[in-house]
Motif scaffolding. Structure first.
Motif: not given
Length: 807
Positions: A163-173
């Motif tokens: 099973t595939k799942h997408m995560l939204n990851v923000r830029n902390v710098l």
């Protein structure tokens, strides 16, 4: 003032402000020649505030502290803030309204701490009141802790399916591109090792989930920047079990076992160990199984149910490398076969007993009631059950026994019964019992007694054991001596026929009249005319002496030994000696119930067979009495000859108080409690309950504790401590009492003396008042030192004069 000028006057003013601010007032001075008015304006400033504020917050989060400022003055305040410190923010100016009728003016300064990453920083905040000149100083400390998870992700999937799942990851710098290094702590979850995210943007990361087995799993995934700052996510994977490899049917009867062989294979080139999970009641097997590379093996699963019923179970094999595979189990349990208890025999009119056993397969005690479906012929009882009911308690993993009683109601025909024991978790035990009745032999002996030349009326009970009506004939058969003396007589007409319905009971009257001190025997014969079944009831008659002879009173002190020999005259035995071969003498000591336990260990009475032989018609008896506590009782002694005859004697036993075991002295001041303690244990090697008390004639000022308890055995090292207390309330002579500590078998007596502390007068101490005449001084000089006026006489005259005036 200067020369020629009057000195200046000072007018003190006292100001009591309620808070910082400006206070205005007017002072008016008046005199006969002048009026002066002074306007006074006072500005009150605060002493200032110094405080320390500590902020603790997760990285990339914010926390705000409100600092309240209260204005009691009648003009608004202008506050200017001077803030220094990394990650601290707040406004530069603040206005606090003036005091109104509704109350003082209020405002808050909001100070915010927003750490970008884990850190420990310090800062300062100075709030200056430009209106009144006050200053508020704060020392700041900020602690940035580990960041909290960005989100909690829940993923539903099937085991061994991807099973595939997408995560939204923000830029902390801020303002910079970033390449994250990706780390995950859960097996079965995978993805790219790096993720690039543009400045001030978000990137998508693809998670690939394929769980090796079903279940609920939790873990985390972290995205780490080159600066070691990171963001992370928690996730939960709910994996459904994969389809079963096969369905296995298991069928067994309760409390029996069947086995199933299941083949498993290791496809890898390394040793694999499978953890085995069994789902279902009554399943047994190894908790794990190890396979060599490319090896196959047979796993043995045992199904041993306790309860009847159907259910679905599972057998699951789990390995971290291979994953999970399982077998569905269709479990079916039938009622257990009954336990056959056959060939139970009993004579008509009697009851047989069969001991049966139940084993508890559970790890806790089980309890249930024993039930029978044929209460006419069968009943149950539990040994050592004080409540005399049919409730059976079976301890964990142990067995318990009960008795099945069978009383036949027919001859030769099988009589059946089912005895059941049930428990909601252990199941049901069924005993199928079959019994048959046999012809009766002699019944239990009926013992009767009467004094010589007197008669006793006795009843012999007979119950028709058959479930049908019978007609019986009663007769009495006498042995030789009884026939010669006519000792027995059947109190029913001879050859009378008696009709009894099924299970009916009758009482047959028999008269016993002994003429000699001999044993008499007879047999009551009851014959069923229709079937010639015969029941024989042996009857033994004992002749007793007509009088009870008093032997006297025997006295000794407790814990002393008393021996005495009696020569008992057995009246009526002359002439009958030698008529029967057995001439043994038996004694029966009958103490009263309240003294039975004490006398069981302190009194021994036995026949003295030693030389010289006692005269004919007598019996020599030796008594040994060694009491351990005070006692006063009457004992009855029964003397019986094996050839027949019983004589009654009685005597009194008195055990006086033993000598004092010890003396206890206690000194105590008035209205104060003094105590002494001593320890003791039982004189026998068993625990014994005790009672401690003072005799009634002892003073109330003496007491003991504990009053009741348990004395340790003689071999024990633990001793029971007693505390004796003395609390005098008056002066006087010594207080003397007797303390008793007693058990059922033993008694200790202590003399307790309570005394006041002995007074010792002062030695070689000079008096503070001189009460003696000096040897070299004239006594007349002392007379001259007396007061010139006698005040006592003057007061007496004044009182009498006042009383006479009132009259």
């Amino acid at each position: 003032g200067g020369q020629g000028q009057p000195p200046a006057n000072k007018l003190p003013l006292e100001i009591r402000p309620k808070g910082p601010g400006k206070y205005e007032s007017r002072v008016i001075l008046r005199s006969a020649f002048d009026v002066r008015v002074l306007d006074v304006e006072c500005t009150i400033t605060s002493l200032g505030t110094r405080a320390e504020l500590i902020f603790t917050c997760s990285a990339r989060q914010s926390i705000t502290q409100e600092i309240p400022i209260i204005n009691h003055s009648e003009q608004p305040w202008s506050i200017h803030a001077d803030l220094q410190g990394q990650h601290f923010t707040g406004s530069k100016d603040l206005v606090v309204p003036q005091c109104t009728e509704a109350g003082p003016g209020k405002a808050s300064y909001n100070l915010t701490f927003s750490p970008h990453w884990m850190c420990q920083v310090e800062g300062d905040l100075i709030l200056r009141n430009a209106t009144i000149g006050d200053t508020y100083q704060y020392k700041l400390q900020g602690v940035g802790e580990e960041p909290i998870a960005e989100d909690h992700v829940v993923i539903d999937c099937k085991a061994r399916w991807r099973t595939k799942h997408m995560l939204n990851v923000r830029n902390v710098l801020k303002g910079k591109d970033i390449v994250y290094r990706v780390e995950c702590d859960m097996q079965g979850v995978s993805g790219a090792e790096e993720l690039r995210v543009d400045a001030d943007g978000e990137g998508e990361y693809e998670l690939s989930v394929m769980m090796p087995r079903g279940g609920n799993f939790t873990g985390s995934i972290s995205f780490i920047a080159p600066s070691q700052e990171y963001i992370w996510f928690t996730f939960e994977v709910n994996a459904e079990n994969p389809p079963a490899e096969k369905t296995v049917q298991l069928r067994a009867k309760a409390r029996t076992a069947v086995a199933a062989d299941i083949t498993i294979v290791n496809p890898l080139d390394t040793v694999v160990t499978f953890d085995v999970i069994m789902q279902g009641e009554g399943l047994l097997g190894a908790p794990s199984v190890a396979l060599q590379p490319q090896e196959s093996a047979v796993y043995e699963l045992i199904y041993s149910p306790l309860m009847a019923g159907r259910s679905i179970g599972g057998l699951i094999f789990v390995n971290d490398d291979i994953g999970e595979f399982w077998y569905e189990l269709e479990l079916e349990s039938e009622e257990p076969d009954p336990i056959v208890v056959g060939n139970i025999k009993a004579e008509l009119g009697k009851t047989s007993r069969t001991r049966l056993t139940i084993e508890n397969p559970l790890g806790f005690d089980i309890e249930g009631e024993l039930l029978v479906d044929n209460a006419t012929n069968f009943s149950v009882s539990v040994p050592d059950n004080p409540y005399e009911d049919a409730v059976l308690l079976v301890p964990a993993y142990e067995t318990a026994e009960f008795d099945l009683h069978y009383a036949p109601s027919s001859m030769g025909e099988p009589e059946k019964c089912e005895c059941c024991f049930s428990h909601p978790q252990a199941g049901t035990w069924v005993f199928e019992c079959v019994g048959r009745g046999h012809p009766p032999s002699e019944m239990e002996v009926t013992k009767v007694s009467a004094t010589v030349m007197s008669s006793s009326h006795n009843l012999v009970r007979f119950r028709n054991p058959l479930n049908t009506e019978i007609t019986v004939r009663l007769s009495l058969e006498l042995e030789e001596v009884a026939e010669e003396d006519g000792a027995f007589q059947l109190m029913v007409p001879p050859d009378e026929e008696v009709v009894l319905s099924g299970f009916q009971e009758i009482e047959v009257p028999v008269l016993f009249t002994p003429k000699r001190m001999l044993e008499h025997s007879a047999r009551l014969v009851i014959v069923d005319i229709g079937s010639d079944i015969k029941w024989v009831f042996p009857i033994t008659g004992t002749a007793e002496a007509s009088l009870c002879v008093y032997l006297g009173k025997f006295t000794c002190k407790a814990r002393e030994l008393l021996k005495h020999t009696f020569l008992l005259e057995l009246s009526g035995v002359e002439g009958s000696e030698g008529m029967r071969g057995d001439d043994r003498t038996e004694l029966e000591v009958i103490p009263p119930p309240e003294a039975r336990e004490v006398l069981s260990t302190s009194l021994v009475v036995q026949v003295d067979d030693g030389p010289p032989k006692p005269p004919s018609g007598t019996c020599r008896v030796k008594m040994v009495f060694e009491p351990l506590k005070t006692l006063r009782t009457k004992v009855e002694l029964k003397v019986s000859k094996a050839s027949g005859g019983r004589w009654a004697f009685d005597f009194d036993l008195v055990a006086l108080a033993a000598d004092i075991d010890d003396t206890i002295r206690i000194e105590g001041a008035i209205n104060k409690t003094s105590s002494v303690a001593f320890r003791m244990k039982n004189q026998f090697d068993v625990e014994a309950e005790f009672r401690a008390y003072f005799l009634p004639d002892s003073p109330d000022e003496l007491s003991v504790s504990p009053a009741v308890g348990v004395l340790a055995p003689y071999s024990s090292e633990d001793l029971t401590e007693f505390k004796v207390s003395f609390h005098p309330k008056t002066y006087g002579k010594a207080f003397v009492g007797r303390l008793v500590v007693e058990t059922e078998e033993m008694q200790w007596i202590y003399e307790v003396i309570g005394e006041h502390p002995r007074y010792q007068g002062p030695q070689d101490v000079a008096t503070k008042v001189d009460t003696r005449l000096a040897p070299g001084k004239d006594p007349a000089e002392y007379r001259g030192s007396k007061p010139a006026k006698d005040y006592h006489r003057e007061n007496t005259k004044a009182i009498k004069l006042a009383q006479a005036t009132r009259k």
